[in-house]
Write an enzyme that holds these catalytic residues in place. Structure first.
Site, short mmCIF file in Angstrom:
data_model
loop_
_atom_site.label_atom_id
_atom_site.label_comp_id
_atom_site.label_asym_id
_atom_site.label_seq_id
_atom_site.Cartn_x
_atom_site.Cartn_y
_atom_site.Cartn_z
N GLU A 52 0.82 -1.22 0.00
CA GLU A 52 0.00 0.00 0.00
C GLU A 52 0.85 1.27 0.00
O GLU A 52 0.31 2.38 -0.03
CB GLU A 52 -0.90 0.01 1.23
CG GLU A 52 -1.79 -1.22 1.37
CD GLU A 52 -1.12 -2.37 2.10
OE1 GLU A 52 -1.80 -3.37 2.39
OE2 GLU A 52 0.10 -2.27 2.39
N ASP A 53 2.18 1.13 0.04
CA ASP A 53 3.06 2.29 0.18
C ASP A 53 3.14 3.09 -1.13
O ASP A 53 3.47 2.54 -2.19
CB ASP A 53 4.46 1.83 0.58
CG ASP A 53 5.37 2.99 0.87
OD1 ASP A 53 5.26 3.57 1.96
OD2 ASP A 53 6.20 3.32 0.00
N VAL A 54 2.87 4.38 -1.03
CA VAL A 54 2.87 5.24 -2.23
C VAL A 54 4.28 5.33 -2.81
O VAL A 54 4.46 5.34 -4.04
CB VAL A 54 2.33 6.63 -1.87
CG1 VAL A 54 2.48 7.58 -3.05
CG2 VAL A 54 0.87 6.55 -1.45
N TRP B 119 12.70 2.36 -2.62
CA TRP B 119 12.60 3.69 -2.00
C TRP B 119 13.85 4.50 -2.31
O TRP B 119 13.77 5.69 -2.64
CB TRP B 119 12.45 3.56 -0.48
CG TRP B 119 11.10 3.16 -0.01
CD1 TRP B 119 9.94 3.10 -0.72
CD2 TRP B 119 10.76 2.75 1.34
NE1 TRP B 119 8.91 2.70 0.08
CE2 TRP B 119 9.37 2.47 1.35
CE3 TRP B 119 11.49 2.61 2.50
CZ2 TRP B 119 8.71 2.06 2.49
CZ3 TRP B 119 10.83 2.18 3.65
CH2 TRP B 119 9.46 1.91 3.64
#
Length: 305
Positions: free
Chosen positions: A254-256, A296
């Protein structure tokens, strides 16, 4: 003046880059738990239950870092406390070669090992920090999340000034448990976030959730225990299990940031759907946490030579 110096072992030194870790740690100018000065890392930690300020730098050989106690001087503290904290913080006991080998087989991850070789999964050795940070960051942009975090730490964390620099320890759960959610309103916390922070602190202060308890649970059990907390969903729970508990299979679908990184690497016209994310990540398994962290990293600027 005597300053204690402590060698901290680095596992898999061929795949460790202090510079890459510093680059990740230096991504916000609102950071107040650590500082980067002249290629060295400074922060306050607890040793023998006492706050000490340490400076961490590369050692004389690649198989260790060197931590120097800057304050208080002329004192000797428990080396194991400092060694354990830095090891957990920078994941110095990791072996990255299996992950690097795996990236060569995954089209999405291929090239990341070469681009960011030596980056360790920088963690959060404090459980309350690891849980409260995703609560603070929910539904706001990263810059404002750092602003709220800075206000929270400076208002309620232990503070000491050393040589003109303000050092902090993250607020203890017992301190936050004694507050009411209204006490956080002047800092611009929403009512729900303030409630979640105080309620989480109460659960930890009471001993219902502890580092020892979480360490005794499997990945699935730990995720379920965290999701049972108010304000903690699947994303927040996996963040804690990735950054604090070091479960390698922790995956933040769910991490943008992860979604944007995948979009950029694959040249997609829009963020991938959940079904597409599940397809792209289906074989990550024990490499999920590091795959997420390296993706990331791909969103940050390159290191300036």
């Amino acid at each position: 003046m005597t300053r204690q110096k402590i060698k901290i072992a680095v596992n898999d030194p061929a795949n460790f880059s202090f510079q890459e870790c510093l680059h990740f740690l230096g991504r916000s100018d609102k950071e107040c738990l650590h500082y980067i000065t002249d290629g060295k890392l400074r922060r306050m930690v607890l040793a023998d239950g006492e706050p000490v300020v340490i400076e961490v730098e590369p050692g004389t050989r690649p198989d260790h870092l060197l931590a120097t106690v800057l304050a208080p001087v002329n004192s000797i503290f428990q080396e194991d406390d400092i060694r354990l904290f830095v090891t957990r913080w920078l994941h110095l006991d990791a072996d990255l070669q299996p992950f690097y080998d795996y990236t060569l087989t995954d089209p999405l991850l291929n090239g990341l090992a070469a681009d960011y070789r030596g980056l360790r999964l920088v963690g959060m050795p404090d459980l309350f920090e690891a849980i409260s940070w995703p609560i603070i960051g929910q539904q706001i942009n990263l810059s404002f999340a750092y602003t709220l975090r800075q206000r929270f730490i400076q208002a309620f964390g232990f503070h000491q000034s050393v040589a003109g620099t303000d050092y902090y320890l993250y607020p203890h759960p017992a301190v936050i448990a004694a507050l009411s959610p209204a006490d956080l309103a002047p800092m611009q916390f929403s009512r729900s976030k303030a409630l979640y922070l105080v309620e989480t602190a109460k659960v930890m202060a009471s001993g219902e959730l502890s580092e020892q308890l979480l360490a005794s649970l499997s990945y699935e059990e730990a995720r379920d225990r965290l999701v049972a907390l108010k304000g903690i969903g699947n994303w927040s729970a996996n963040y804690v299990l990735m950054k604090y508990s070091r479960f390698p299979q922790a995956l933040l679908l769910e991490d943008v940031g992860l979604q944007n990184a995948i979009r950029h690497r694959l040249g997609l016209p829009a963020k991938p759907s959940m079904a597409e994310l599940q397809q792209y990540t289906r074989s990550w398994h024990q490499h999920a946490a590091y795959a997420t962290f390296y993706l990331w990293r791909s969103l940050l600027s390159p290191i300036q030579s």
